[in-house]
Design an enzyme around this catalytic site. Sequence first.
Site, PDB file in Angstrom:
ATOM      1  N   THR A 126       0.801  -1.175   0.114  1.00  0.00           N
ATOM      2  CA  THR A 126      -0.049   0.031   0.092  1.00  0.00           C
ATOM      3  C   THR A 126       0.770   1.364   0.124  1.00  0.00           C
ATOM      4  OG1 THR A 126      -1.548   1.365   1.446  1.00  0.00           O
ATOM      5  CG2 THR A 126      -0.228  -0.506   2.634  1.00  0.00           C
ATOM      6  N   ASP A 127       0.441   2.231  -0.527  1.00  0.00           N
ATOM      7  CA  ASP A 127       1.038   3.615  -0.381  1.00  0.00           C
ATOM      8  C   ASP A 127       1.216   4.186   1.010  1.00  0.00           C
ATOM      9  OD1 ASP A 127      -1.550   4.325   0.024  1.00  0.00           O
ATOM     10  OD2 ASP A 127      -1.630   5.740  -1.573  1.00  0.00           O
ATOM     11  N   GLU A 128       0.221   3.626   1.921  1.00  0.00           N
ATOM     12  CA  GLU A 128       0.236   4.223   3.356  1.00  0.00           C
ATOM     13  C   GLU A 128       1.468   3.628   4.004  1.00  0.00           C
ATOM     14  OE1 GLU A 128      -3.427   3.261   5.420  1.00  0.00           O
ATOM     15  OE2 GLU A 128      -4.552   3.192   3.536  1.00  0.00           O
ATOM     16  N   TYR A 153      -1.305  -0.515  11.041  1.00  0.00           N
ATOM     17  CA  TYR A 153      -1.692  -1.067   9.963  1.00  0.00           C
ATOM     18  C   TYR A 153      -0.697  -0.840   8.987  1.00  0.00           C
ATOM     19  CZ  TYR A 153      -3.189  -1.448   4.933  1.00  0.00           C
ATOM     20  OH  TYR A 153      -3.272  -1.763   3.538  1.00  0.00           O
ATOM     21  N   LYS A 157       2.462  -3.375   7.256  1.00  0.00           N
ATOM     22  CA  LYS A 157       2.529  -3.553   5.867  1.00  0.00           C
ATOM     23  C   LYS A 157       4.151  -3.386   5.593  1.00  0.00           C
ATOM     24  CE  LYS A 157       0.187  -4.660   3.070  1.00  0.00           C
ATOM     25  NZ  LYS A 157      -0.254  -6.222   2.501  1.00  0.00           N
TER      26      LYS A 157
HETATM   27  P1  NAD Z   1      -9.775  -7.135   2.613  1.00  0.00           P
HETATM   28  O1  NAD Z   1      -9.687  -6.956   4.273  1.00  0.00           O
HETATM   29  O2  NAD Z   1     -10.894  -7.016   1.909  1.00  0.00           O
HETATM   30  O3  NAD Z   1      -9.188  -8.882   2.490  1.00  0.00           O
HETATM   31  C1  NAD Z   1      -8.273  -9.390   3.147  1.00  0.00           C
HETATM   32  C2  NAD Z   1      -8.234 -10.853   2.714  1.00  0.00           C
HETATM   33  O4  NAD Z   1      -7.384 -11.693   3.651  1.00  0.00           O
HETATM   34  C3  NAD Z   1      -9.767 -11.433   3.568  1.00  0.00           C
HETATM   35  O5  NAD Z   1     -10.315 -12.500   2.549  1.00  0.00           O
HETATM   36  C4  NAD Z   1      -9.471 -12.446   4.721  1.00  0.00           C
HETATM   37  O6  NAD Z   1     -10.268 -13.469   5.123  1.00  0.00           O
HETATM   38  C5  NAD Z   1      -7.811 -12.729   4.338  1.00  0.00           C
HETATM   39  N1  NAD Z   1      -7.181 -13.026   5.560  1.00  0.00           N
HETATM   40  C6  NAD Z   1      -7.009 -12.035   6.414  1.00  0.00           C
HETATM   41  N2  NAD Z   1      -6.097 -12.946   7.454  1.00  0.00           N
HETATM   42  C7  NAD Z   1      -5.655 -14.012   6.992  1.00  0.00           C
HETATM   43  C8  NAD Z   1      -4.936 -14.975   7.099  1.00  0.00           C
HETATM   44  N3  NAD Z   1      -4.169 -15.025   8.540  1.00  0.00           N
HETATM   45  N4  NAD Z   1      -4.648 -16.085   6.170  1.00  0.00           N
HETATM   46  C9  NAD Z   1      -5.292 -16.272   5.226  1.00  0.00           C
HETATM   47  N5  NAD Z   1      -6.074 -15.303   5.051  1.00  0.00           N
HETATM   48  C10 NAD Z   1      -6.402 -14.073   5.455  1.00  0.00           C
HETATM   49  O7  NAD Z   1      -8.576  -6.391   2.159  1.00  0.00           O
HETATM   50  P2  NAD Z   1      -8.353  -5.696   0.578  1.00  0.00           P
HETATM   51  O8  NAD Z   1      -8.882  -4.365   1.000  1.00  0.00           O
HETATM   52  O9  NAD Z   1      -8.918  -6.444  -0.460  1.00  0.00           O
HETATM   53  O10 NAD Z   1      -6.691  -5.639   0.513  1.00  0.00           O
HETATM   54  C11 NAD Z   1      -5.972  -6.740  -0.174  1.00  0.00           C
HETATM   55  C12 NAD Z   1      -4.433  -6.270   0.121  1.00  0.00           C
HETATM   56  O11 NAD Z   1      -4.473  -4.881  -0.552  1.00  0.00           O
HETATM   57  C13 NAD Z   1      -3.934  -6.112   1.569  1.00  0.00           C
HETATM   58  O12 NAD Z   1      -2.744  -6.754   1.340  1.00  0.00           O
HETATM   59  C14 NAD Z   1      -3.877  -4.644   1.619  1.00  0.00           C
HETATM   60  O13 NAD Z   1      -2.924  -4.153   2.695  1.00  0.00           O
HETATM   61  C15 NAD Z   1      -3.618  -4.278  -0.044  1.00  0.00           C
HETATM   62  N6  NAD Z   1      -4.145  -2.910  -0.352  1.00  0.00           N
HETATM   63  C16 NAD Z   1      -5.583  -2.527  -0.045  1.00  0.00           C
HETATM   64  C17 NAD Z   1      -5.911  -1.305  -0.497  1.00  0.00           C
HETATM   65  C18 NAD Z   1      -7.220  -0.932  -0.491  1.00  0.00           C
HETATM   66  O14 NAD Z   1      -7.640   0.160  -0.856  1.00  0.00           O
HETATM   67  N7  NAD Z   1      -8.148  -1.741   0.058  1.00  0.00           N
HETATM   68  C19 NAD Z   1      -4.957  -0.364  -1.202  1.00  0.00           C
HETATM   69  C20 NAD Z   1      -3.686  -0.709  -1.214  1.00  0.00           C
HETATM   70  C21 NAD Z   1      -3.277  -2.053  -0.716  1.00  0.00           C
HETATM   71  P1  TYD Z   2     -10.645   4.138   4.801  1.00  0.00           P
HETATM   72  O1  TYD Z   2     -11.559   3.800   3.510  1.00  0.00           O
HETATM   73  O2  TYD Z   2     -10.710   3.498   6.083  1.00  0.00           O
HETATM   74  O3  TYD Z   2      -9.176   3.764   4.000  1.00  0.00           O
HETATM   75  P2  TYD Z   2      -7.889   4.201   4.457  1.00  0.00           P
HETATM   76  O4  TYD Z   2      -7.932   4.692   5.888  1.00  0.00           O
HETATM   77  O5  TYD Z   2      -7.260   2.950   4.024  1.00  0.00           O
HETATM   78  O6  TYD Z   2      -7.298   5.511   3.629  1.00  0.00           O
HETATM   79  O7  TYD Z   2     -10.503   5.523   4.820  1.00  0.00           O
HETATM   80  C1  TYD Z   2     -10.620   6.517   3.713  1.00  0.00           C
HETATM   81  C2  TYD Z   2     -10.598   7.896   4.387  1.00  0.00           C
HETATM   82  O8  TYD Z   2     -11.757   8.065   4.750  1.00  0.00           O
HETATM   83  C3  TYD Z   2      -9.637   7.882   5.541  1.00  0.00           C
HETATM   84  O9  TYD Z   2      -9.235   9.511   5.265  1.00  0.00           O
HETATM   85  C4  TYD Z   2     -10.604   8.101   6.824  1.00  0.00           C
HETATM   86  C5  TYD Z   2     -11.986   8.455   6.225  1.00  0.00           C
HETATM   87  N1  TYD Z   2     -13.166   7.917   6.672  1.00  0.00           N
HETATM   88  C6  TYD Z   2     -14.296   8.593   7.159  1.00  0.00           C
HETATM   89  O10 TYD Z   2     -14.050   9.872   7.038  1.00  0.00           O
HETATM   90  N2  TYD Z   2     -15.241   8.210   7.839  1.00  0.00           N
HETATM   91  C7  TYD Z   2     -15.542   6.771   7.963  1.00  0.00           C
HETATM   92  O11 TYD Z   2     -16.428   6.195   8.378  1.00  0.00           O
HETATM   93  C8  TYD Z   2     -14.440   5.841   7.494  1.00  0.00           C
HETATM   94  C9  TYD Z   2     -14.413   4.381   7.556  1.00  0.00           C
HETATM   95  C10 TYD Z   2     -13.322   6.403   7.003  1.00  0.00           C
END
Ligand code: NAD
Ligand code: TYD
Length: 338
Positions: A126-128, A153, A157
């Site tokens: 992630t960019d975070e 988090y 990562k």
């Molecule tokens: P998500 O939380 O929707 O899904 C995570 C999945 O991992 C779930 O299906 C969960 O059951 C599984 N999981 C959790 N712990 C586990 C374990 N111990 N063993 C096996 N499986 C396990 O997450 P997401 O939003 O789909 O993100 C996927 C990846 O992309 C993550 O690594 C996250 O850091 C990265 N990412 C997410 C975003 C975003 O905007 N959501 C952006 C950049 C990077």
């Molecule tokens: P989120 O979807 O949790 O993603 P991330 O924290 O990984 O960026 O949140 C996106 C942005 O929205 C973040 O700046 C926090 C804000 N946010 C709210 O303002 N209200 C909410 O209920 C949630 C879940 C997030």
Amino acid sequence: MENILVTGGAGFIGGNFVQYMVEKYPQYHIYNLDLLTYAGDLTKHQQIENKENYSFVHIDIADRQAVGELFERVDFTYVVHFAAESHVDRSITDPEVFIRTNVLGTQVLLDAAKSAEVRKFVHVSTDEVYGELSFDPTTFFTEETPIQPNSPYSASKASSDLLVRAYHETYGLPVNITRCSNNYGPYHFPEKLIPLTISRVLNDQKVPVYGDGKNVRDWLHVLDHCSAIDLVMHSGTVGEVYNIGGHNEMTNLEVVRTIIRALGKTDELIEFVEDRLGHDKRYAIDPTKIEELGWRPVYDFETGIAQTVDWFLENKEWWEKIISGEYQQYFDRQYARK
Ligand code: NAD
Ligand code: TYD
């Protein structure tokens, strides 16, 4: 047939990636490895679960024995690693599981991939991990930006990214690390900002906006993320990091207002609430390096968010099952009893 291991394929992005790969590459057998935590939902895979090139394996990535047995049973060419605890708010209240899954789990997978001599291990990050940017719109994260995570988090990562890098430097494991901005699209779990807003507006409930709502995120459609990972997996230079983002910077307030307008409601639904601890101000990606590899996003935010709102309107049953918790019984009904 080549075997591809996708971890976290029951989650939001991994789930979209599994469907994309199963449909696009009939010559690959896609193994979806997932523990099915609260974020794991298999109901989304009903269209592909009987396909010959798809299998589900119910495993914890931190379970060394189970992961080792899987790698003995199946000869994997690629590992694409999504599985993680992914929600910042949860990491603030309960960081420990983030370390177990995101750090220890990644290390277990790296060991297995090393022993199996896979062609490539793609680590989805992630960019975070770069921390936060100021509101100066001319500044962006590049692959050279120092790692400076601010939340438990992003720290977990970043730790996993460093382990992936170390396995490449020390053991020569062929790896790529991708660092993507915030995703949105179908099957987004309704605890995150965009699906939370859509579901709450549709139920005429208040939408909690943290702080003043001016924090900026760089939104990318999940299918654009999938095509980027596909490209990195096949063509990325081994050992390299690729940032993925589409220049769609928006304040949280702009995002929430766009959704409210699209659903024909008013800003009265917005409720400003206490800010998130350590809330990063702004994320924004410079995608030059992945664009040079040949990637172009298909969605701009306006089109992508309109389609996503439509998808949530058409798939109310899906997210209502998520909110009610009913989705968690699907595995028992379809798999465990067989
Ligand atoms: P998500 O939380 O929707 O899904 C995570 C999945 O991992 C779930 O299906 C969960 O059951 C599984 N999981 C959790 N712990 C586990 C374990 N111990 N063993 C096996 N499986 C396990 O997450 P997401 O939003 O789909 O993100 C996927 C990846 O992309 C993550 O690594 C996250 O850091 C990265 N990412 C997410 C975003 C975003 O905007 N959501 C952006 C950049 C990077
Ligand atoms: P989120 O979807 O949790 O993603 P991330 O924290 O990984 O960026 O949140 C996106 C942005 O929205 C973040 O700046 C926090 C804000 N946010 C709210 O303002 N209200 C909410 O209920 C949630 C879940 C997030």
